[in-house]
Motif scaffolding. Structure first.
Motif, PDB file in Angstrom:
ATOM      1  N   MET A  26      -5.645-104.665  -4.052  1.00 26.04           N
ATOM      2  CA  MET A  26      -4.808-104.349  -2.832  1.00 26.04           C
ATOM      3  C   MET A  26      -3.757-103.439  -3.511  1.00 26.04           C
ATOM      4  N   SER A  27      -3.493-102.381  -2.911  1.00 25.58           N
ATOM      5  CA  SER A  27      -2.489-101.560  -3.247  1.00 25.58           C
ATOM      6  C   SER A  27      -1.263-101.892  -2.629  1.00 25.58           C
ATOM      7  N   GLY A  28      -0.382-101.134  -3.360  1.00 21.50           N
ATOM      8  CA  GLY A  28       1.330-101.615  -3.032  1.00 21.50           C
ATOM      9  C   GLY A  28       1.590-101.325  -1.565  1.00 21.50           C
ATOM     10  N   PHE A  29       1.034-100.012  -0.901  1.00 21.60           N
ATOM     11  CA  PHE A  29       1.494 -99.856   0.390  1.00 21.60           C
ATOM     12  C   PHE A  29       0.586-100.971   1.284  1.00 21.60           C
ATOM     13  N   THR A  30      -0.523-101.218   1.218  1.00 21.59           N
ATOM     14  CA  THR A  30      -1.298-102.477   1.859  1.00 21.59           C
ATOM     15  C   THR A  30      -0.271-103.698   1.675  1.00 21.59           C
ATOM     16  N   SER A  31       0.258-104.027   0.565  1.00 18.66           N
ATOM     17  CA  SER A  31       0.858-105.359   0.174  1.00 18.66           C
ATOM     18  C   SER A  31       2.198-105.397   1.178  1.00 18.66           C
ATOM     19  N   VAL A  32       2.855-104.151   1.125  1.00 10.51           N
ATOM     20  CA  VAL A  32       4.273-103.936   1.859  1.00 10.51           C
ATOM     21  C   VAL A  32       3.938-104.230   3.165  1.00 10.51           C
ATOM     22  N   ALA A  33       2.663-103.436   3.897  1.00 11.04           N
ATOM     23  CA  ALA A  33       2.452-103.458   5.232  1.00 11.04           C
ATOM     24  C   ALA A  33       2.150-104.934   5.789  1.00 11.04           C
TER      25      ALA A  33
END
Length: 86
Positions: free
Chosen positions: A1-8
């Motif tokens: 899971m990428s950082g952007f996906t985690s934040v979203a």
């Protein structure tokens, strides 16, 4: 899971939990017997305690996000991979 996906995912969980937490312990002017006068909404909270509710929301969201992250990391649910061009 990428950082952007985690934040979203965290922000989505946070907003959802916020709408669950907002009504907790709220007393309206009508319930408290306070007259708002002309133009005042009797359903408005007397003391919304937003700072406390934001902290509670953040704590619950961290726990829920941790569970979601563990489920994804363990492979029970797999997120589809996007092509590398995006």
């Amino acid at each position: 899971m990428s950082g952007f996906t985690s934040v979203a995912m965290f922000l989505t969980i946070w907003w959802t939990v916020l709408f669950v937490v907002l009504p907790w312990g709220t007393v309206t002017h009508a319930e408290a017997g306070i007259d708002k006068g002309d133009g005042g909404d009797p359903g408005a909270p007397v003391d919304p305690k937003l700072k406390q509710k934001f902290l509670i929301t953040t704590g619950i969201s961290i726990v829920v996000f941790g569970i979601v992250w563990l489920v994804i990391w363990s492979g029970v649910i797999k997120l589809p991979s996007l092509p590398s061009g995006y």
